[in-house]
Design a protein around this motif. Structure first.
Motif, PDB file in Angstrom:
ATOM      1  N   LEU A   1      52.783  32.385  40.112  1.00 20.98           N
ATOM      2  CA  LEU A   1      51.875  31.259  39.947  1.00 20.98           C
ATOM      3  C   LEU A   1      51.911  30.438  41.228  1.00 20.98           C
ATOM      4  O   LEU A   1      52.974  30.000  41.654  1.00 20.98           O
ATOM      5  N   THR A   2      50.769  30.238  41.846  1.00 26.25           N
ATOM      6  CA  THR A   2      50.705  29.548  43.134  1.00 26.25           C
ATOM      7  C   THR A   2      50.448  28.058  42.937  1.00 26.25           C
ATOM      8  O   THR A   2      49.972  27.627  41.882  1.00 26.25           O
ATOM      9  N   PRO A   3      50.730  27.238  43.969  1.00 25.05           N
ATOM     10  CA  PRO A   3      50.428  25.798  43.878  1.00 25.05           C
ATOM     11  C   PRO A   3      48.941  25.515  43.722  1.00 25.05           C
ATOM     12  O   PRO A   3      48.554  24.405  43.357  1.00 25.05           O
ATOM     13  N   ASP A   4      48.085  26.508  43.993  1.00 23.28           N
ATOM     14  CA  ASP A   4      46.630  26.334  43.885  1.00 23.28           C
ATOM     15  C   ASP A   4      46.110  26.560  42.473  1.00 23.28           C
ATOM     16  O   ASP A   4      44.898  26.535  42.255  1.00 23.28           O
ATOM     17  N   GLY A   5      47.016  26.808  41.525  1.00 19.74           N
ATOM     18  CA  GLY A   5      46.573  27.062  40.166  1.00 19.74           C
ATOM     19  C   GLY A   5      46.093  28.481  39.938  1.00 19.74           C
ATOM     20  O   GLY A   5      45.385  28.759  38.959  1.00 19.74           O
ATOM     21  N   THR A   6      46.480  29.392  40.827  1.00 19.96           N
ATOM     22  CA  THR A   6      46.090  30.792  40.683  1.00 19.96           C
ATOM     23  C   THR A   6      47.307  31.645  40.342  1.00 19.96           C
ATOM     24  O   THR A   6      48.457  31.195  40.449  1.00 19.96           O
ATOM     25  N   ALA A   7      47.040  32.874  39.944  1.00 21.70           N
ATOM     26  CA  ALA A   7      48.092  33.825  39.597  1.00 21.70           C
ATOM     27  C   ALA A   7      47.892  35.099  40.402  1.00 21.70           C
ATOM     28  O   ALA A   7      46.769  35.619  40.494  1.00 21.70           O
ATOM     29  N   LEU A   8      48.972  35.605  40.988  1.00 24.90           N
ATOM     30  CA  LEU A   8      48.965  36.861  41.731  1.00 24.90           C
ATOM     31  C   LEU A   8      49.712  37.919  40.932  1.00 24.90           C
ATOM     32  O   LEU A   8      50.833  37.678  40.465  1.00 24.90           O
ATOM     33  N   PHE A   9      49.114  39.099  40.768  1.00 25.19           N
ATOM     34  CA  PHE A   9      49.760  40.194  40.041  1.00 25.19           C
ATOM     35  C   PHE A   9      49.042  41.502  40.384  1.00 25.19           C
ATOM     36  O   PHE A   9      47.974  41.521  41.000  1.00 25.19           O
ATOM     37  N   TRP A  10      49.663  42.593  39.933  1.00 25.90           N
ATOM     38  CA  TRP A  10      49.150  43.920  40.237  1.00 25.90           C
ATOM     39  C   TRP A  10      48.410  44.534  39.049  1.00 25.90           C
ATOM     40  O   TRP A  10      48.717  44.245  37.901  1.00 25.90           O
ATOM     41  N   VAL A  11      47.452  45.396  39.389  1.00 27.96           N
ATOM     42  CA  VAL A  11      46.759  46.250  38.418  1.00 27.96           C
ATOM     43  C   VAL A  11      46.850  47.674  38.938  1.00 27.96           C
ATOM     44  O   VAL A  11      46.596  47.924  40.125  1.00 27.96           O
ATOM     45  N   TYR A  12      47.241  48.612  38.083  1.00 24.73           N
ATOM     46  CA  TYR A  12      47.243  50.031  38.449  1.00 24.73           C
ATOM     47  C   TYR A  12      45.937  50.633  37.939  1.00 24.73           C
ATOM     48  O   TYR A  12      45.769  50.872  36.748  1.00 24.73           O
ATOM     49  N   ASP A  13      45.014  50.866  38.862  1.00 30.10           N
ATOM     50  CA  ASP A  13      43.660  51.295  38.507  1.00 30.10           C
ATOM     51  C   ASP A  13      43.513  52.804  38.717  1.00 30.10           C
ATOM     52  O   ASP A  13      43.569  53.278  39.859  1.00 30.10           O
ATOM     53  N   PRO A  14      43.325  53.603  37.660  1.00 33.68           N
ATOM     54  CA  PRO A  14      43.127  55.050  37.834  1.00 33.68           C
ATOM     55  C   PRO A  14      41.692  55.343  38.278  1.00 33.68           C
ATOM     56  O   PRO A  14      40.729  55.024  37.566  1.00 33.68           O
ATOM     57  N   VAL A  15      41.549  55.912  39.465  1.00 30.93           N
ATOM     58  CA  VAL A  15      40.215  56.178  40.021  1.00 30.93           C
ATOM     59  C   VAL A  15      40.087  57.673  40.355  1.00 30.93           C
ATOM     60  O   VAL A  15      41.066  58.311  40.756  1.00 30.93           O
TER      61      VAL A  15
ATOM     62  N   ALA B   1      42.993  28.787  35.068  1.00 26.30           N
ATOM     63  CA  ALA B   1      42.229  27.977  34.116  1.00 26.30           C
ATOM     64  C   ALA B   1      40.948  28.662  33.663  1.00 26.30           C
ATOM     65  O   ALA B   1      40.558  28.560  32.495  1.00 26.30           O
ATOM     66  N   THR B   2      40.297  29.385  34.565  1.00 28.82           N
ATOM     67  CA  THR B   2      38.985  29.966  34.245  1.00 28.82           C
ATOM     68  C   THR B   2      39.001  31.480  34.073  1.00 28.82           C
ATOM     69  O   THR B   2      38.062  32.042  33.507  1.00 28.82           O
ATOM     70  N   GLY B   3      40.055  32.143  34.565  1.00 27.35           N
ATOM     71  CA  GLY B   3      40.077  33.602  34.539  1.00 27.35           C
ATOM     72  C   GLY B   3      39.242  34.246  35.630  1.00 27.35           C
ATOM     73  O   GLY B   3      39.110  35.468  35.684  1.00 27.35           O
ATOM     74  N   ARG B   4      38.698  33.444  36.536  1.00 28.06           N
ATOM     75  CA  ARG B   4      37.839  33.963  37.600  1.00 28.06           C
ATOM     76  C   ARG B   4      38.677  34.622  38.698  1.00 28.06           C
ATOM     77  O   ARG B   4      39.696  34.093  39.113  1.00 28.06           O
ATOM     78  N   LYS B   5      38.235  35.782  39.158  1.00 27.36           N
ATOM     79  CA  LYS B   5      38.919  36.470  40.251  1.00 27.36           C
ATOM     80  C   LYS B   5      38.534  35.821  41.576  1.00 27.36           C
ATOM     81  O   LYS B   5      37.351  35.687  41.892  1.00 27.36           O
ATOM     82  N   VAL B   6      39.552  35.427  42.359  1.00 31.11           N
ATOM     83  CA  VAL B   6      39.279  34.774  43.638  1.00 31.11           C
ATOM     84  C   VAL B   6      39.669  35.658  44.823  1.00 31.11           C
ATOM     85  O   VAL B   6      39.276  35.371  45.954  1.00 31.11           O
ATOM     86  N   PHE B   7      40.441  36.721  44.575  1.00 29.97           N
ATOM     87  CA  PHE B   7      40.836  37.620  45.667  1.00 29.97           C
ATOM     88  C   PHE B   7      41.237  38.950  45.061  1.00 29.97           C
ATOM     89  O   PHE B   7      41.809  39.001  43.969  1.00 29.97           O
ATOM     90  N   GLU B   8      40.917  40.034  45.777  1.00 25.21           N
ATOM     91  CA  GLU B   8      41.358  41.360  45.348  1.00 25.21           C
ATOM     92  C   GLU B   8      41.647  42.218  46.577  1.00 25.21           C
ATOM     93  O   GLU B   8      40.902  42.173  47.563  1.00 25.21           O
ATOM     94  N   TRP B   9      42.720  42.968  46.495  1.00 29.64           N
ATOM     95  CA  TRP B   9      43.139  43.852  47.592  1.00 29.64           C
ATOM     96  C   TRP B   9      43.463  45.217  47.006  1.00 29.64           C
ATOM     97  O   TRP B   9      44.199  45.313  46.011  1.00 29.64           O
TER      98      TRP B   9
END
Length: 509
Positions: A179-193, A219-227
């Motif tokens: 959980l970042t000070p900006d109110g966001t959450a960083l975590f991983w997703v294992y995406d089978p492609v 708060a909103t569930g909105r994605k703000v970054f993806e790598w």
């Protein structure tokens, strides 16, 4: 026989209770019946085998909690509790807080049948202390855990604040949440492609587990970054073998990212187990700033700092870095696992050894594990697949050690300060022993209890007898003289003020 018939027969309720062969046992708050009084048996009858004594008479629903054994008592430790997630071999699975003596402080059972809790820790959200953990199911190929689930956030009263879910159709992986000070959450997703694996010797219609790092506005569930790992790290960097034979079309887990954290400059740090690589990634562009270890390291790593199958890359307050170096996984590279501290010189492009912290038994953990700096300069290690945890001084000496049962494990183990104020009532269990009533009292998760008081009497509002005792672990017992009609348990803080009380519980036959 009701109370009126007892009175008419000339037999008092007290006499009846004392004449019973066994005593009634009742839990407080919820009023669970834990046992019942039995009649005297004739000499010809054979008594049934006695049930094992309950671990927690006030909370029989927690009797399946695994024991935490302390092997090195705490000496000069940093303040705080130990955070665990027992899940293998445990009849109860969920986030567990214990004190330095191994006694439970708080536990919450996760749903059956296959759900587990992972990565349980204290964080801050919107400036307030919270607890977070992952809930879901674990699968994967080649013995490597891949999670499908979501993260839970609760406040200091253990009320659920929110659940953090991955954006899109996939679910969050269990390995880490920041959980970042900006109110966001960083975590991983294992995406089978779908992926052509023929260059690696696999099928053209293969499947790749892409390591996807998401940043979500909580708060909103909105994605703000993806790598996405496959856009930056090639498959030929992996040490993991392709699935073979009938498993050839299962997802190839080439990267297996297992941690994420923020560097002091705001950029991202993460560990990828299957490339033996540590990566620093630009927070905005996603470009790989540097990689350490593995087949394409940007730095020369000295021999003592070399690592493999690692977890939990962190930046330390003095500028050095640390990881949990498993040293074993799909292959065995070292005889034992360790917490490794190393120094990075970005100008000279070198990585040099600083220190290692090892378990007194030189344990090897082929999976899982973490290594974290404590506020006083010490460190805390969760030994992953091995059910151990240790706390170390700055020089590496052990100042606390303990473990779950040998058939259990906790993906990570943390130590942190935590103040919890549960909003439910204290729990009370009663049993009769001879001429006394034994009151067993507890309050799951409330860290402000210093002493307990049990009050007893003939009516719920007329409780004239009182006894007190210091809190002793999760459950405290108090002995009340005589056989009262009702008992109430009261929790007291350090000033002797009542901070919570149970319901008035009748002493039942």
């Amino acid at each position: 026989m009701n109370d009126r018939s007892i009175s008419q027969s000339g037999v008092s309720r007290r006499t009846l209770l004392l004449g019973s062969a066994t005593a009634a046992v009742v839990a407080g708050g919820a009023g669970f019946l834990l046992g019942r009084a039995g009649d005297e048996e004739t000499p010809a009858q054979t008594a049934a085998p006695a049930a094992p004594p309950a671990k927690y008479r006030s909370r029989p629903d927690l009797n399946g909690l695994p024991d935490v054994t302390i092997t090195t008592p705490a000496t000069g430790t940093a303040p705080g509790f130990v955070f665990l997630t027992p899940f293998a071999g445990a009849s109860l699975r969920g986030p567990l807080i214990v004190d330095e003596k191994g006694s439970p402080v708080w536990f919450k059972k996760v749903p059956d049948p296959a759900t587990v809790a992972i990565d349980f820790k204290a964080q801050r959200y919107r400036g307030e202390p919270v607890l977070t953990w992952w809930e879901g199911t674990i699968g994967g190929t080649g013995g490597q855990g891949v999670g499908q689930g979501e993260f839970v956030v609760v406040d200091q009263a253990y009320r659920e604040v929110t659940r953090i879910r991955a954006a899109g159709s996939e679910q969050a992986d269990q390995h880490d949440l920041v959980l970042t000070p900006d109110g966001t959450a960083l975590f991983w997703v294992y995406d089978p492609v779908p992926f052509d694996l023929t260059p690696m010797g696999g099928p053209a219609d293969g499947v790749l587990h892409d390591g996807v790092l998401q940043e979500i506005d909580v708060a909103t569930g909105r994605k703000v970054f993806e790598w996405r790992g496959r856009d930056h790290i090639s498959l030929d960097e992996s040490y993991a073998p392709l699935p073979q034979g009938e498993s050839a079309h299962l997802p190839y887990d080439y990267l297996h990212p297992n941690s994420v954290s923020l560097d002091t400059d705001g950029h991202l740090l993460f560990s990828a187990r299957h490339t033996w690589g540590l990566y620093k990634v630009h927070r905005k562009t996603g470009a790989v700033i540097w990689r350490i270890g593995g087949k394409k390291s940007d730095f020369r790593v000295d021999e003592k700092a070399a690592f493999s199958w690692q977890h939990d890359l962190q930046r330390r307050r003095d500028g050095d870095y640390s990881i949990f170096d498993n040293g074993a996984g799909i292959t065995t590279e070292k005889d034992y696992s360790r917490g490794l501290i190393f120094r990075v010189d970005e100008k000279a492009k070198t990585v040099t050894f600083v220190a290692e912290h090892v378990h007194p038994q030189r344990v090897s953990a082929p999976t899982q594990g973490n290594f974290r700096e404590l506020p006083d300069g010490g460190t805390f290690v969760g030994w992953g697949q091995q059910p151990h945890f240790t706390e170390h001084n700055a020089d590496g000496t052990v100042r606390l050690a303990g473990h779950l049962p040998e058939d259990n494990q906790s993906y990570r183990a943390y130590k942190a300060e935590w103040a919890g104020a549960a909003r439910d009532q204290p729990a009370l269990g009663l049993r009769v022993e001879g001429d006394n009533v034994i009151a067993s009292v507890s309050w799951n998760g409330h860290t402000g209890v210093s002493r307990w008081r049990a009050r007893a009497g003939g009516q719920p509002r007329a409780l004239s007898t009182a006894v007190e005792a210091d809190r002793t672990g999760f459950e405290t017992t108090l002995t009340l003289p005589g056989i009262p009609e009702y008992v109430v348990a009261e929790a007291l803080d350090e000033a002797g003020q009542v901070i919570g009380s149970s319901s008035a519980i009748p002493v039942r036959v």
